[in-house]
Motif scaffolding. Structure first.
Motif, mmCIF file in Angstrom:
data_model
loop_
_atom_site.group_PDB
_atom_site.id
_atom_site.type_symbol
_atom_site.label_atom_id
_atom_site.label_comp_id
_atom_site.label_asym_id
_atom_site.label_seq_id
_atom_site.Cartn_x
_atom_site.Cartn_y
_atom_site.Cartn_z
ATOM 1 N N SER A 20 -13.673 8.679 -9.330
ATOM 2 C CA SER A 20 -14.419 8.080 -8.222
ATOM 3 C C SER A 20 -13.541 7.993 -6.988
ATOM 4 O O SER A 20 -12.320 8.134 -7.066
ATOM 5 C CB SER A 20 -14.926 6.689 -8.610
ATOM 6 O OG SER A 20 -13.854 5.841 -8.960
ATOM 7 N N GLU A 21 -14.173 7.776 -5.840
ATOM 8 C CA GLU A 21 -13.451 7.736 -4.579
ATOM 9 C C GLU A 21 -12.576 6.487 -4.432
ATOM 10 O O GLU A 21 -11.647 6.462 -3.634
ATOM 11 C CB GLU A 21 -14.438 7.798 -3.417
ATOM 12 C CG GLU A 21 -15.165 9.131 -3.301
ATOM 13 C CD GLU A 21 -14.208 10.273 -3.010
ATOM 14 O OE1 GLU A 21 -13.419 10.162 -2.052
ATOM 15 O OE2 GLU A 21 -14.234 11.271 -3.755
ATOM 16 N N SER A 22 -12.900 5.447 -5.175
ATOM 17 C CA SER A 22 -12.104 4.221 -5.140
ATOM 18 C C SER A 22 -12.321 3.472 -6.441
ATOM 19 O O SER A 22 -13.250 3.744 -7.192
ATOM 20 C CB SER A 22 -12.517 3.337 -3.953
ATOM 21 O OG SER A 22 -13.876 2.943 -4.074
ATOM 22 N N GLY A 23 -11.435 2.530 -6.720
ATOM 23 C CA GLY A 23 -11.577 1.776 -7.956
ATOM 24 C C GLY A 23 -10.364 0.917 -8.244
ATOM 25 O O GLY A 23 -9.495 0.726 -7.380
ATOM 26 N N GLU A 66 0.815 5.679 -0.173
ATOM 27 C CA GLU A 66 0.092 6.936 -0.111
ATOM 28 C C GLU A 66 0.844 7.930 -0.984
ATOM 29 O O GLU A 66 2.036 8.159 -0.796
ATOM 30 C CB GLU A 66 0.011 7.452 1.334
ATOM 31 C CG GLU A 66 -0.890 6.615 2.228
ATOM 32 C CD GLU A 66 -1.071 7.215 3.608
ATOM 33 O OE1 GLU A 66 -0.562 8.338 3.834
ATOM 34 O OE2 GLU A 66 -1.717 6.577 4.456
ATOM 35 N N LYS A 83 0.837 -1.190 0.000
ATOM 36 C CA LYS A 83 0.000 0.000 0.000
ATOM 37 C C LYS A 83 0.879 1.250 0.000
ATOM 38 O O LYS A 83 1.827 1.352 0.769
ATOM 39 C CB LYS A 83 -0.919 0.004 1.219
ATOM 40 C CG LYS A 83 -1.934 -1.125 1.233
ATOM 41 C CD LYS A 83 -2.869 -1.017 2.431
ATOM 42 C CE LYS A 83 -3.908 -2.141 2.413
ATOM 43 N NZ LYS A 83 -4.851 -2.044 3.560
ATOM 44 N N GLU A 136 -5.379 -1.192 -6.947
ATOM 45 C CA GLU A 136 -6.592 -0.724 -6.300
ATOM 46 C C GLU A 136 -6.271 0.616 -5.636
ATOM 47 O O GLU A 136 -5.230 0.778 -5.017
ATOM 48 C CB GLU A 136 -7.068 -1.722 -5.246
ATOM 49 C CG GLU A 136 -7.519 -3.063 -5.813
ATOM 50 C CD GLU A 136 -8.042 -3.990 -4.736
ATOM 51 O OE1 GLU A 136 -8.394 -3.478 -3.642
ATOM 52 O OE2 GLU A 136 -8.100 -5.214 -4.985
ATOM 53 N N TYR A 137 -7.171 1.587 -5.789
ATOM 54 C CA TYR A 137 -6.918 2.893 -5.192
ATOM 55 C C TYR A 137 -8.103 3.376 -4.369
ATOM 56 O O TYR A 137 -9.230 2.946 -4.577
ATOM 57 C CB TYR A 137 -6.580 3.929 -6.276
ATOM 58 C CG TYR A 137 -7.763 4.348 -7.128
ATOM 59 C CD1 TYR A 137 -8.571 5.411 -6.738
ATOM 60 C CD2 TYR A 137 -8.071 3.688 -8.307
ATOM 61 C CE1 TYR A 137 -9.653 5.811 -7.499
ATOM 62 C CE2 TYR A 137 -9.156 4.067 -9.083
ATOM 63 C CZ TYR A 137 -9.946 5.138 -8.674
ATOM 64 O OH TYR A 137 -11.023 5.513 -9.418
ATOM 65 N N GLU A 138 -7.799 4.249 -3.438
ATOM 66 C CA GLU A 138 -8.835 4.855 -2.602
ATOM 67 C C GLU A 138 -8.390 6.280 -2.266
ATOM 68 O O GLU A 138 -7.245 6.505 -1.859
ATOM 69 C CB GLU A 138 -9.031 4.053 -1.325
ATOM 70 C CG GLU A 138 -10.097 4.621 -0.396
ATOM 71 C CD GLU A 138 -10.268 3.797 0.867
ATOM 72 O OE1 GLU A 138 -11.130 4.158 1.688
ATOM 73 O OE2 GLU A 138 -9.523 2.806 1.031
ATOM 74 N N VAL A 139 -9.269 7.235 -2.480
ATOM 75 C CA VAL A 139 -8.960 8.635 -2.180
ATOM 76 C C VAL A 139 -9.104 8.854 -0.677
ATOM 77 O O VAL A 139 -10.149 8.536 -0.095
ATOM 78 C CB VAL A 139 -9.914 9.575 -2.934
ATOM 79 C CG1 VAL A 139 -9.600 11.029 -2.580
ATOM 80 C CG2 VAL A 139 -9.786 9.363 -4.434
ATOM 81 N N LEU A 140 -8.052 9.351 -0.058
ATOM 82 C CA LEU A 140 -8.051 9.565 1.390
ATOM 83 C C LEU A 140 -8.605 10.946 1.748
ATOM 84 O O LEU A 140 -8.513 11.867 0.965
ATOM 85 C CB LEU A 140 -6.630 9.418 1.940
ATOM 86 C CG LEU A 140 -5.956 8.061 1.683
ATOM 87 C CD1 LEU A 140 -4.547 8.078 2.231
ATOM 88 C CD2 LEU A 140 -6.771 6.939 2.311
#
Length: 240
Positions: A183-186, A174, A172, A236-240
């Motif tokens: 999108s916020e994740s994807g 950052e 992971k 895989e990504y997610e906006v923090l």
């Protein structure tokens, strides 16, 4: 790749393409529909067996590979040396050591022997084999901070290598990015290739990027090393 070249006679593609100029090649590549045998254009690299990929007239307007490597070497020389007291140990047992790597230090030594995290860990803790290279199973970039796992035994490095090779380890990161995220994740599953403007770094693959790479004026050795089929990637990504 299967290319429909504009030749009236069905002679050898290699023989005929040796006579076309850079301008003709560029115009053809940018205006002609190229049919690739792979499902996506980005999943198959322009084959070096096609003579236009190796035309001697082709020149590179972007910085050369040598220029980029010289800049990287200059940056590597700024790598910060670490003492045992500087090492931030997250976990230690008889098999592995997990260290929080600071930004600004090479993870492993370069050819010039500049300071590195692995050298500091080996000097501080050693390993069963007595070979610092056999402590390393993965690495982080010089400007990246984060956890690095080092092996202390031969069995541990073998196991770690196997786990990383089979993609059993989740990593992971950052990062700060520019632009907008839809999108916020994807999931990002782009194919990637070497970047002609910043070798040896990578970029998302495209037909234009492939053309730029084969036109980059690389030596035969570097051409064989870098002009390869784009690689599959999955993040895989997610906006923090």
């Amino acid at each position: 790749a299967s290319l429909s070249l504009p030749f009236a006679q069905k002679e050898s593609v290699t023989e005929k393409t040796m006579m076309i100029t850079k301008s003709a090649v560029t115009a053809f590549l940018l205006t002609t529909v190229i049919s690739l045998s792979a499902p996506k254009q980005t999943s198959a690299f322009l084959s070096p067996s096609n003579a236009f990929c190796r035309a001697p007239q082709l020149q590179m307007s972007a910085p050369t590979y040598e220029d980029v490597m010289e800049k990287m070497k200059a940056k590597d020389k700024t790598s910060v040396a670490l003492s045992k007291e500087d090492l931030k140990i997250i976990h230690e047992d008889e098999h592995i050591i997990v260290v929080d790597k600071p930004a600004g230090t090479l993870c492993v030594p370069d050819r010039d022997g500049n300071p590195s995290l692995s050298a500091a860990v080996f000097e501080a803790f050693g390993c069963e084999s007595g070979n610092p290279d056999k402590m390393v199973a993965h690495r982080l970039g010089m400007d990246t901070s984060g956890l690095v796992v080092f092996a202390r035994t031969n069995r541990a490095v073998s196991k770690l290598n196997s786990e990383f090779r089979r993609r059993k380890v989740d990593r992971k990161y950052e990062v700060v990015v520019c632009g907008d995220v839809e999108s916020e994740s994807g999931l990002m599953d782009y194919t990637i290739q070497r970047d002609a403007e910043a070798l040896p770094y990578m970029r998302v693959s495209s037909l234009e990027a492939q053309i730029a790479l084969v036109e980059s004026g690389l030596s035969e050795e570097l051409y064989a090393k870098y002009c390869k089929e784009p690689l599959k990637s999955m993040t895989e990504y997610e906006v923090l």
